[in-house]
Scaffold this motif. Sequence first.
Motif, PDB file in Angstrom:
ATOM      1  N   ILE A 166       6.358  12.205   4.653  1.00 36.11           N
ATOM      2  CA  ILE A 166       7.621  11.580   5.062  1.00 36.11           C
ATOM      3  C   ILE A 166       7.590  10.076   4.758  1.00 36.11           C
ATOM      4  O   ILE A 166       8.579   9.487   4.321  1.00 36.11           O
ATOM      5  CB  ILE A 166       7.879  11.831   6.569  1.00 36.11           C
ATOM      6  CG1 ILE A 166       8.105  13.331   6.794  1.00 36.11           C
ATOM      7  CG2 ILE A 166       9.074  11.041   7.062  1.00 36.11           C
ATOM      8  CD1 ILE A 166       8.096  13.749   8.244  1.00 36.11           C
ATOM      9  N   THR A 167       6.416   9.465   4.965  1.00 34.59           N
ATOM     10  CA  THR A 167       6.294   8.035   4.660  1.00 34.59           C
ATOM     11  C   THR A 167       6.632   7.758   3.194  1.00 34.59           C
ATOM     12  O   THR A 167       7.355   6.808   2.885  1.00 34.59           O
ATOM     13  CB  THR A 167       4.862   7.544   4.949  1.00 34.59           C
ATOM     14  OG1 THR A 167       4.531   7.838   6.309  1.00 34.59           O
ATOM     15  CG2 THR A 167       4.733   6.050   4.719  1.00 34.59           C
ATOM     16  N   PRO A 223       5.243  13.766  -2.416  1.00 32.49           N
ATOM     17  CA  PRO A 223       6.015  14.893  -1.866  1.00 32.49           C
ATOM     18  C   PRO A 223       6.178  16.043  -2.853  1.00 32.49           C
ATOM     19  O   PRO A 223       6.150  17.210  -2.440  1.00 32.49           O
ATOM     20  CB  PRO A 223       7.370  14.272  -1.507  1.00 32.49           C
ATOM     21  CG  PRO A 223       7.449  12.991  -2.251  1.00 32.49           C
ATOM     22  CD  PRO A 223       6.044  12.518  -2.440  1.00 32.49           C
TER      23      PRO A 223
END
Length: 471
Positions: free
Chosen positions: A93-94, A324
């Motif tokens: 998510i970061t 990701p």
Amino acid sequence: MDRDSWVSNVGFVLAAVGSAAGLGNIWRFPWLTAENGGSAFLVMYLLLVIGVGVPGLLAELVLGRRGRQTPIGALRTLIGSRWGTPLGAFNVITTVVMLSFYSVVGGWILRYTLLAPTGAYFAQPQQYFRHASHGLPAVGFHLLFLTIVAIIVYFGVSRGIERVSKIMLPAVVVLLGGLAIWTATQPNTAAGYAFYLDFDGNYLATHFFDVLGPAAGQALFTLSLGAGAMLTYASYLDEDVSLPRDTLVIAISNTVIGVLAGLVVLPLLFSQGISPGQGGPGALFVALATAFGSLPGGALVATVFFFTVLLAAVTSGISLLETPVATLVDNYGMSRRRATLLMTLVIAVTGSGLALAGPMFRFVSGPVVDVMLTIGLFAFLAIVGWILRQDAVAEFQRGAGRLRGFATPWVLAVSWVLPVVVMFLLTTTLASLASLSLATVMRVAIAVFATLICRTAVTRTTHDDAGYSNR
Ligand code: TRP
């Protein structure tokens, strides 16, 4: 499933330096230097890169190569507990949050590169930047920047990222070097060089703790730590590569790029009588545009300068998207094509939101990112220093040759010193978010105390025999 991997170690190093060298070096670094006393900041920053950045980067690379997967899978395997999933997901998510804002700034840079030949922003830099930095034009250029990044990631690690990094990174160094030489030929730059390079011990003595925070933050940010991007890059690495050697090469190259950027930006601003360091990062766009506008050949130099920044931003952006994307491939068996498309769509939307909402943009690009990166890095340090210990030492030593001997001091630093430094940064950010003005002593005390609590909690919950006692 067969994972992609780097064709050569040089390819990995260039890609990792590409990730590290970005807007942080060319944008944030000169601006922080200007704000924090010039040479005093430079010295402090160099010391912290060596003392905190290098061991921190080694910790993240050790996790990546040992785990041989993207953050979620790697942390789950390494700590042998379900905690790995939320921790790894937090990293992923970061990277999404980071790329959302990074791509907006990348869009500004793209616009400034494309329009530099026309000198469009030279006449009224302030108004121009205000118009360009948010709203629909900013959305458009953000999408364009993101598309460039996505195309590279789409082709994968060896055929996309490695190939592109091998061209772009050397280009950044050569262009920055050329710009630094050009800058040296400009009149009235002496004050700029003096500010940047004449060590001012007095300033450092009186402002030690004011400089410490920003310098430590920059040392970690510039090495791309805490987001799992370096971890992901290291997961594609061969067993016999020396991690400590690679870490040193990455840190030194990245530092050279930052210092070179300072040699361009600071003297240029001083030569125009612009006092740097006022008004934050946006002001640098305005100030540089002003400088380029009044220098002979300014349009050409501006084009080269912004193009260089663009290349650096792209190579950082690809590591942010790779994390990701590769997670979807590793953990959900998605094809790289679909994963790239999906993540690009997500970031297209989140980035556009930030490009439209100014206050949100400032909040996310500042404190939110700072907090996420420090928490991420703290977790990495805790895993390496408190849980893995001997396994981490073994991974450090694999292929390390003469640098093997540094494994013990390294693991001690990672378990006792670095977590406190990172916790100090986190405390500082959180305190300023809550508009609390805590004295430095107070923040140090909180950092030490919080670290000890975390350490107790972590060692209590890991009952397995991974936590070999070290004494
Ligand atoms: N190091 C990058 C720069 O200097 C920015 C960055 C910070 C980053 N954290 C990251 C990039 C994590 C990739 C992954 O511009």
